[in-house]
Enzyme design. Structure first.
Site, PDB file in Angstrom:
ATOM      1  N   CYS A   3       1.300  -1.154  -0.115  1.00 41.87           N
ATOM      2  CA  CYS A   3      -0.051  -0.063   0.064  1.00 41.87           C
ATOM      3  C   CYS A   3       0.970   1.156   0.056  1.00 41.87           C
ATOM      4  O   CYS A   3       2.248   1.251   0.923  1.00 41.87           O
ATOM      5  CB  CYS A   3      -0.849   0.068   1.122  1.00 41.87           C
ATOM      6  SG  CYS A   3      -2.070   1.597   1.479  1.00 41.87           S
TER       7      CYS A   3
ATOM      8  N   SER B 291       0.584   3.480   1.597  1.00 38.20           N
ATOM      9  CA  SER B 291       1.065   4.047   3.044  1.00 38.20           C
ATOM     10  C   SER B 291       2.375   3.262   3.640  1.00 38.20           C
ATOM     11  O   SER B 291       2.840   4.497   4.326  1.00 38.20           O
ATOM     12  CB  SER B 291      -0.204   3.871   4.046  1.00 38.20           C
ATOM     13  OG  SER B 291      -1.755   4.234   3.648  1.00 38.20           O
TER      14      SER B 291
ATOM     15  N   HIS C  19       5.053   6.134   2.181  1.00 37.02           N
ATOM     16  CA  HIS C  19       4.878   7.008   3.804  1.00 37.02           C
ATOM     17  C   HIS C  19       5.677   6.903   4.290  1.00 37.02           C
ATOM     18  O   HIS C  19       7.130   7.951   4.875  1.00 37.02           O
ATOM     19  CB  HIS C  19       3.344   7.552   3.846  1.00 37.02           C
ATOM     20  CG  HIS C  19       2.746   7.880   2.762  1.00 37.02           C
ATOM     21  ND1 HIS C  19       3.637   9.423   2.439  1.00 37.02           N
ATOM     22  CD2 HIS C  19       1.670   7.697   2.308  1.00 37.02           C
ATOM     23  CE1 HIS C  19       2.469   9.948   1.283  1.00 37.02           C
ATOM     24  NE2 HIS C  19       1.621   9.017   1.132  1.00 37.02           N
TER      25      HIS C  19
ATOM     26  N   HIS D  19       0.135  -3.851   5.997  1.00 35.43           N
ATOM     27  CA  HIS D  19      -0.794  -3.835   6.987  1.00 35.43           C
ATOM     28  C   HIS D  19      -2.707  -3.593   5.614  1.00 35.43           C
ATOM     29  O   HIS D  19      -3.925  -3.349   6.089  1.00 35.43           O
ATOM     30  CB  HIS D  19      -1.580  -1.956   7.389  1.00 35.43           C
ATOM     31  CG  HIS D  19      -1.375  -1.021   6.679  1.00 35.43           C
ATOM     32  ND1 HIS D  19      -0.152  -1.038   5.840  1.00 35.43           N
ATOM     33  CD2 HIS D  19      -2.351  -0.299   6.034  1.00 35.43           C
ATOM     34  CE1 HIS D  19      -0.344   0.471   4.588  1.00 35.43           C
ATOM     35  NE2 HIS D  19      -1.284   0.398   4.514  1.00 35.43           N
TER      36      HIS D  19
ATOM     37  N   CYS E 297      -7.418  -2.708   3.117  1.00 39.12           N
ATOM     38  CA  CYS E 297      -7.132  -1.247   3.114  1.00 39.12           C
ATOM     39  C   CYS E 297      -8.123  -0.526   2.076  1.00 39.12           C
ATOM     40  O   CYS E 297      -8.124  -0.212   1.681  1.00 39.12           O
ATOM     41  CB  CYS E 297      -5.599  -0.709   3.970  1.00 39.12           C
ATOM     42  SG  CYS E 297      -5.283   0.447   3.520  1.00 39.12           S
TER      43      CYS E 297
HETATM   44 ZN    ZN Z   1      -3.018   0.817   3.021  1.00 40.93          ZN
END
Ligand code: ZN
Ligand code: ZN
Length: 372
Positions: free
Chosen positions: A50, A52, A55, A71, A174
């Site tokens: 993902c 994220s 990041h 996640h 997610c």
């Molecule tokens: Zn995610």
């Protein structure tokens, strides 16, 4: 604390560890504890990469390191603690980082995804869920999915039907929940309304799909890659704007004669957040799904508030995931939710860095790690 000092016989497993911001993940041996009373040990079957995660790898959001990232996952329940009621060994589950306690104000008012109760984690005095050579390893977003096993609170997963393929189920954990939920829950798209979605990665495509499921009349997809046109339409977009060639805001205002009811920002930039707001009609709502880097401000034209235009954050699709995710599985099984088209490649755990390198190129939708 009763647990302290006891020997639990932690099990070894392979996991992808982030040691330092800006460095690749390393496949290492990590030790995982046994389930506490309300915990579940899940054998990971699939984990999506993902944005994220990226990041945190790049440091635009902080996390204590070293840590096992990941996640967006699905797996099979291996063992449960003595007080677990919602799942049992052998169950297929989708995990969700929105672990909820069930009795705080957020939970009791139906806003499970806003729960921040610490009781879904272990106390600092308890043995950690994850360790490495005796040193505690902080769990990432209640899950740490880039690993052969996950040890999680029972309210961080939900049981699903067993005919659902787990590599596709992982995406629901997610990106799909985030995108579909933004349309259905956060913004409350109604039949016939107009929608614009900026960014056609996994989350943006899911927002398009969610708007289509909700019955939106017109769904305008916006992306910098013209090659995303066909993909966006497969997910339910009725129109596509190549933002590298034209002013997307001007185009949306013209196409809709005054703007959309709902705009979704699925990239994580202040500029596209501003664009989402600026393409609204009077009374419209802009939803910021992307993670705007810490320190970046969003600037809005103040006079636009006279037209009752709204802008709001959308976290994990404002989910009530124990209800939502099994429904999303049913939508997939009946052909309404597109997941097959989202997976651009299936990789092994030790190919995780190549997967992130592909993500950075921007063309692909999504890589999924599959575990045997
Ligand atoms: Zn995610
Ligand atoms: Zn709660």
């Amino acid at each position: 604390n009763a647990r302290r000092g006891e020997t639990w016989g932690d099990a070894d497993m392979k996991a992808a560890v982030l040691r330092e911001v800006g460095k690749p993940l390393q496949i290492e041996d990590v030790q995982i504890n046994k389930p506490g009373p309300r915990e579940v040990l899940v054998r990971t079957k699939a984990a999506g990469l993902c944005h994220s995660d990226l990041h945190f790898m790049e440091g635009s959001y902080p996390h204590p390191l070293p840590a096992v990232l990941g996640h967006e996952s699905a797996g099979v329940v291996e063992a449960v603690g003595s007080e677990v009621r919602t799942v049992k060994p052998g169950d297929h589950v989708i995990t969700c980082l929105s672990a909820y306690c069930g009795h705080c104000e957020s939970c009791l008012t139906g806003r499970l995804s806003l729960c921040v109760s610490p009781e879904t984690k272990r106390d600092s005095g308890d043995e950690p869920r994850l360790t490495q050579n005796g040193a505690p390893l902080p769990q990432f977003l209640n899950l740490s999915s880039f690993a052969e096993y996950m040890l999680i609170h029972e309210h961080a997963c939900v049981s699903i039907r067993k005919d659902m393929p787990l590599d596709r189920a992982a995406l629901i954990g997610c990106s799909v929940m985030t995108g579909v939920g933004a349309a259905i829950h956060t913004s409350g798209v109604r039949p016939g309304e107009t929608v614009a979605v900026i960014g056609c990665g996994g989350v943006g495509l899911s927002a398009i799909n969610g708007a289509a499921i909700a019955g939106a009349g017109r769904i305008i997809a916006v992306d910098m890659f013209g090659s995303k046109d066909n993909l966006a339409r497969e997910f339910g977009a009725t129109d596509f704007i190549d933002a590298s060639k034209t002013d997307a805001v001007k185009e949306v205002l013209e196409m809709t004669r005054g703007g959309v009811h709902h705009a979704f920002e699925a990239i994580g930039l202040s500029k596209t957040a501003e664009q989402a707001f600026n393409m609204l009609r009077r009374g419209g709502t802009a939803n910021i799904i992307g993670m705007i880097p810490i320190g970046q401000n969003v600037t809005l034209p103040g006079a636009a508030f006279l037209g009752e235009k709204r802008i709001q954050g959308s976290l994990m699709g404002s989910n009530r995931f124990p209800v939502d995710m099994p429904r999303l599985v049913d939508f997939y099984m009946s052909g309404k939710l597109k997941l097959d088209e989202m997976i651009s490649q299936r990789i092994r755990l030790d190919q995780v860095n190549e997967g992130f390198a592909d993500m950075k190129k921007g063309g692909l939708a999504r890589s999924v790690i599959v575990f045997d």
